[in-house]
Design a protein around this motif. Structure first.
Motif, PDB file in Angstrom:
ATOM      1  N   TYR A 183      -5.843  -5.404  -1.202  1.00 38.47           N
ATOM      2  CA  TYR A 183      -4.936  -6.211  -1.620  1.00 38.47           C
ATOM      3  C   TYR A 183      -5.611  -7.398  -2.293  1.00 38.47           C
ATOM      4  CZ  TYR A 183      -1.356  -4.261   1.553  1.00 38.47           C
ATOM      5  OH  TYR A 183      -0.361  -3.225   1.864  1.00 38.47           O
ATOM      6  N   ALA A 222       0.740  -1.227   0.018  1.00 36.43           N
ATOM      7  CA  ALA A 222      -0.107  -0.075  -0.038  1.00 36.43           C
ATOM      8  C   ALA A 222       0.953   1.126   0.039  1.00 36.43           C
ATOM      9  CB  ALA A 222      -1.121   0.019   1.134  1.00 36.43           C
ATOM     10  N   THR A 276      -6.967  -0.928   4.850  1.00 37.61           N
ATOM     11  CA  THR A 276      -6.491  -1.848   4.130  1.00 37.61           C
ATOM     12  C   THR A 276      -7.254  -3.239   4.095  1.00 37.61           C
ATOM     13  OG1 THR A 276      -5.001  -3.005   5.462  1.00 37.61           O
ATOM     14  CG2 THR A 276      -4.297  -1.121   4.215  1.00 37.61           C
TER      15      THR A 276
END
Length: 264
Positions: free
Chosen positions: A171, A124, A141
Motif C-alpha cells: 500500500y 488489496a 500487506t
C-alpha cells in the motif's frame, strides 16, 4: 473479560465509521450504503467524498484533508453526540483507514457516543480481483508510507515478509515526496525472490482511469513511473505465476495447493 454490549444511541446520536470500498458505488457493501443513507452528516477526506457522488445529496458534508485525521476524528465524535454521523474511509476503515484513530480518540476522551465500524472491501482484495487470483492463500500487506512508521522499521518488516516467500501487497507504494521507498522495497524483495517473480500493479481500481500492469521483479524498476499513491503493488511468492487465457490476456495466480492433492 466478559461480553461487551453494543452501546445504545437512544439520544439519536451515533457515529458510523464506513469503509466505502475501492470507489465505484457498486463495490460498496449494502450495509455501508445504508449507514450513509441514515447519516445526516458525512465527514471525510475530500478525495473519498467525491467518489460518493449522489450519496451526498441532502447531507451536510464536511471535507477534511490529508494530515488532519486527529481533528477529523474529534469533530466527528463531537457531532455524533446528538446527530447520526458517517465518517468515510476508502477501502476498509480498519485497514490503513480511519477506524483506529477514531476509536483511540473516543477512548482517550471518555465519550459515550455509540460507534459502529462498517467493513468495506480493502484495496488489496479489489485490486487482486482485477489481476486474477494472486492472493489465494497466505499473504502479507505492508504500507510503504513512513509518515507514521519509521523507515527502518518498514524495511525490517519487509525483509521478514519476503523471507516467507508468500505474496506481499504494498500500500502507499510511491509518492512524489517519497519516491525511493519503492526502490528500497524491491531491493529487499530481490534478496529473497528470483527476478522471474511476477509483479502486478493496479492503479485506480474500480475508479475512473483504472489501469493495470503485469511484469516481473527483475523488470519492475523499468516501470516505476507507472506507480503512484493510487496504486497497489503485488509482489508474488515462490509459487506465484503469470497465466494467459485463450485470448492471450495475462493475469496472476498463486496456486493454493490443490495440485498437490488432486488430479485435474
Amino acid at each position: 473479560m466478559g461480553v461487551l454490549p453494543l452501546q445504545s444511541h437512544d439520544n439519536g446520536g451515533k457515529l458510523y465509521i464506513v469503509g466505502t470500498g475501492p470507489g465505484e458505488l457498486l463495490q460498496m457493501t449494502p450495509r455501508a450504503s445504508k449507514a450513509l443513507e441514515e447519516a445526516d452528516c458525512i465527514i471525510g477526506n475530500g478525495f473519498y467524498l467525491d467518489l460518493l457522488g449522489p450519496m451526498l445529496a441532502g447531507k451536510e458534508v464536511i471535507r477534511s484533508g490529508m494530515g488532519r485525521e486527529v481533528d477529523r476524528a474529534s469533530r466527528a465524535l463531537a457531532l455524533a453526540g446528538e446527530r447520526v454521523v458517517a465518517m468515510v474511509s476508502g477501502g476498509d476503515a480498519g485497514v490503513y483507514g480511519m477506524a483506529s484513530i477514531v476509536l483511540e480518540v473516543a477512548e482517550r476522551s471518555g465519550t459515550k457516543v455509540a460507534v459502529e465500524v462498517i467493513p468495506g472491501i480493502t484495496a488489496a482484495i479489489s485490486a487482486a480481483a482485477l489481476l486474477g487470483s494472486p492472493l489465494s492463500g497466505d499473504y502479507v500487506t505492508m504500507s510503504l508510507s513512513d509518515l507514521l512508521t519509521p523507515g527502518e522499521e518498514i524495511e525490517r518488516r519487509l525483509d521478514l515478509a519476503f523471507q516467507m516467500r508468500v505474496p506481499v501487497v504494498l500500500y502507499n507504494p510511491r509518492s512524489r515526496g517519497r519516491p525511493h521507498n519503492l526502490d528500497a522495497a524491491v531491493a529487499i524483495a530481490r534478496r529473497h525472490l528470483s527476478d522471474a517473480t511476477p509483479v502486478g500493479v493496479v492503479r485506480n481500481a474500480y475508479r475512473e482511469g483504472e489501469e493495470r500492469l503485469i511484469t516481473t521483479l527483475g523488470e519492475f524498476e523499468d516501470h516505476f513511473a507507472f506507480v503512484d499513491m493510487h496504486s497497489i503493488v503485488f509482489i508474488g511468492g515462490e509459487e506465484t505465476r503469470i497465466w494467459r487465457d485463450e485470448t492471450d490476456e495475462r493475469g496472476i495466480i498463486t496456486p493454493r495447493g490443490y495440485h498437490r492433492k488432486y488430479v485435474y
